[in-house]
Design a protein around this motif. Structure first.
Motif, short mmCIF file in Angstrom:
data_model
loop_
_atom_site.label_atom_id
_atom_site.label_comp_id
_atom_site.label_asym_id
_atom_site.label_seq_id
_atom_site.Cartn_x
_atom_site.Cartn_y
_atom_site.Cartn_z
N ALA A 163 0.83 -1.21 0.00
CA ALA A 163 0.00 0.00 0.00
C ALA A 163 0.86 1.26 0.00
N ASN A 164 1.95 1.24 0.76
CA ASN A 164 2.84 2.40 0.80
C ASN A 164 3.52 2.63 -0.55
N GLU A 165 3.88 1.54 -1.23
CA GLU A 165 4.51 1.69 -2.54
C GLU A 165 3.52 2.28 -3.55
N LYS A 166 2.26 1.82 -3.48
CA LYS A 166 1.25 2.38 -4.39
C LYS A 166 1.00 3.85 -4.10
N ALA A 167 0.92 4.20 -2.81
CA ALA A 167 0.70 5.59 -2.45
C ALA A 167 1.88 6.46 -2.89
N ALA A 168 3.10 5.96 -2.70
CA ALA A 168 4.28 6.71 -3.12
C ALA A 168 4.30 6.93 -4.63
N ALA A 169 3.92 5.89 -5.38
CA ALA A 169 3.87 6.02 -6.84
C ALA A 169 2.81 7.03 -7.26
N ALA A 170 1.65 7.00 -6.59
CA ALA A 170 0.58 7.95 -6.92
C ALA A 170 1.01 9.39 -6.61
N TYR A 171 1.66 9.58 -5.45
CA TYR A 171 2.14 10.92 -5.10
C TYR A 171 3.20 11.41 -6.09
N ALA A 172 4.09 10.50 -6.51
CA ALA A 172 5.11 10.90 -7.46
C ALA A 172 4.50 11.30 -8.80
N ASP A 173 3.50 10.54 -9.24
CA ASP A 173 2.82 10.87 -10.50
C ASP A 173 2.10 12.22 -10.39
N GLU A 174 1.44 12.43 -9.26
CA GLU A 174 0.73 13.70 -9.05
C GLU A 174 1.73 14.86 -9.02
N PHE A 175 2.86 14.64 -8.38
CA PHE A 175 3.89 15.68 -8.33
C PHE A 175 4.39 16.03 -9.73
N ARG A 176 4.63 15.00 -10.53
CA ARG A 176 5.11 15.26 -11.90
C ARG A 176 4.08 16.05 -12.70
N GLN A 177 2.79 15.72 -12.52
CA GLN A 177 1.75 16.45 -13.24
C GLN A 177 1.72 17.92 -12.84
N HIS A 178 1.74 18.16 -11.52
CA HIS A 178 1.70 19.55 -11.05
C HIS A 178 2.96 20.31 -11.46
N HIS A 179 4.10 19.62 -11.41
CA HIS A 179 5.34 20.27 -11.80
C HIS A 179 5.31 20.62 -13.28
N GLY A 180 4.76 19.74 -14.09
CA GLY A 180 4.65 20.03 -15.52
C GLY A 180 3.75 21.22 -15.79
N ARG A 181 2.64 21.31 -15.05
CA ARG A 181 1.73 22.45 -15.24
C ARG A 181 2.40 23.75 -14.82
N MET A 182 3.11 23.71 -13.70
CA MET A 182 3.81 24.92 -13.25
C MET A 182 4.87 25.36 -14.25
N GLU A 183 5.60 24.39 -14.79
CA GLU A 183 6.63 24.71 -15.78
C GLU A 183 6.01 25.28 -17.05
N ALA A 184 4.86 24.74 -17.45
CA ALA A 184 4.19 25.25 -18.65
C ALA A 184 3.70 26.68 -18.43
N LEU A 185 3.14 26.97 -17.26
CA LEU A 185 2.68 28.33 -16.98
C LEU A 185 3.84 29.31 -16.93
N ARG A 186 5.00 28.82 -16.50
CA ARG A 186 6.15 29.71 -16.36
C ARG A 186 6.86 29.97 -17.67
N THR A 187 6.85 29.00 -18.59
CA THR A 187 7.68 29.12 -19.79
C THR A 187 6.91 29.18 -21.10
N ARG A 188 5.63 28.85 -21.10
CA ARG A 188 4.88 28.78 -22.35
C ARG A 188 3.72 29.77 -22.34
N PRO A 189 3.38 30.28 -23.50
CA PRO A 189 2.20 31.17 -23.57
C PRO A 189 0.91 30.38 -23.41
N VAL A 190 -0.10 31.03 -22.87
CA VAL A 190 -1.39 30.40 -22.66
C VAL A 190 -2.35 30.89 -23.74
#
Length: 311
Positions: free
Chosen positions: A187-214
């Motif tokens: 269960a901890n491994e699944k939760a860690a994988a889910a958190y890592a995936d969520e982090f990557r998604q949010h990080h990608g959105r933040m990077e897009a807002l910072r570097t790309r036009p909307v």
């Protein structure tokens, strides 16, 4: 032998039926019975300390047990029974007070593990293990050390455990612990994988807002669902509105207001909790698993003094 506040020796104490030590209507009581009746009486005004000294110095074990019962000191009562190898009394004490005082089973576990030759010790050992497992009183490693008589495991009295417990006696406990640990790791491994995936998604959105036009491609107002016309307001969440539909509130998307408020409240709580060191340690000391508490607090980043910027 004198009991506190009583100026007569035991053999002159009146019996419970009101008669003296000699004849009378009922069967005469022995001095020990009279003393126990007095010690167990709720109406007797006894000096507990003096009564204990008298009973202990005279080897009156039943009297000491009665005093512990009156005081409600079940831990000391268990130690008294263990010193006397009174398995029947230990079993009765665990049955009467085990639910209210589950920690009694930890001490009893050490005793039964060292005294398997006593009657019913194997069954009582299993009951102690079940209670310890139910309430999480000991880690599996500590339980195995107690049962196996590890060199670094000692009873509360300081004596090392002398095992004699076979694998068959604790096989069920070991298998349940292994299954629970395996499930928790999965269960901890699944939760860690889910958190890592969520982090990557949010990080990608933040990077897009910072570097790309909307690019805003919405053609209808999110509020009134009519075609957009000027003046209109577009938010980075991709919701668009007529300025007249927003009214005086033009800095926050009405559709995302609740979600944004939840996030803002969480960040404010983190900022406040960063200064509540006493609350953290209180939670840590009261928890059954301190590591889970530390991991949870770190996951919420309460120790970072991040300041919010007001809109």
């Amino acid at each position: 032998l004198y009991l506190c506040g009583v100026e007569s020796p035991l053999n002159e104490l009146p019996s419970q039926d009101g008669s003296g030590g000699g004849g009378g209507g009922g069967k005469p009581q022995t001095p020990k019975q009279r003393a126990l009746g007095l010690l167990r009486s709720s109406s007797a005004n006894l000096d507990w300390d003096r009564a204990y000294i008298l009973c202990a110095s005279s080897g009156f074990t039943e009297g000491v047990a009665a005093l512990y019962e009156q005081k409600g000191d079940v831990a000391s009562l268990l130690e008294l029974y263990i010193e006397g190898d009174d398995v029947a009394s230990i079993r009765g004490l665990l049955a009467d007070h085990g639910e209210q005082h589950p920690d009694l089973h930890v001490r009893a576990l050490h005793y039964f593990a060292r005294n398997l030759q006593a009657a019913e010790s194997e069954r009582l050992l299993g009951e102690c293990l079940a209670t310890i497992e139910k309430y999480g009183l000991m880690s599996p490693l500590r339980v195995l050390q107690a049962l196996g008589g590890g060199a670094d495991d000692r009873s509360p009295t300081g004596a090392a455990a002398a095992g004699g417990v076979t694998l068959g006696m604790v096989r069920g406990y070991i298998m349940r612990q292994l299954e629970a640990t395996t499930a928790r790791i999965s269960a901890n491994e699944k939760a860690a994988a889910a958190y890592a995936d969520e982090f990557r998604q949010h990080h990608g959105r933040m990077e897009a807002l910072r570097t790309r036009p909307v690019v805003f491609q919405s053609t209808k107002c999110t509020s009134c669902m009519t075609p957009l016309d000027l003046p209109s307001i577009h938010f980075l969440c991709k919701h668009s509105y007529h300025q007249r539909c927003l009214g005086d509130v033009s800095d926050t998307c009405p559709r995302c207001l609740m979600d944004n408020q939840v996030l803002e409240d969480q960040r404010r709580r983190q900022e406040i909790n960063a200064r509540k060191h006493a609350a953290f340690f209180d939670t840590l000391h009261a928890a059954a698993d301190g590591f889970d508490v530390v991991a949870e607090w770190f996951s919420k980043n309460p120790f970072a003094f991040t300041k919010l910027v007001d809109q």
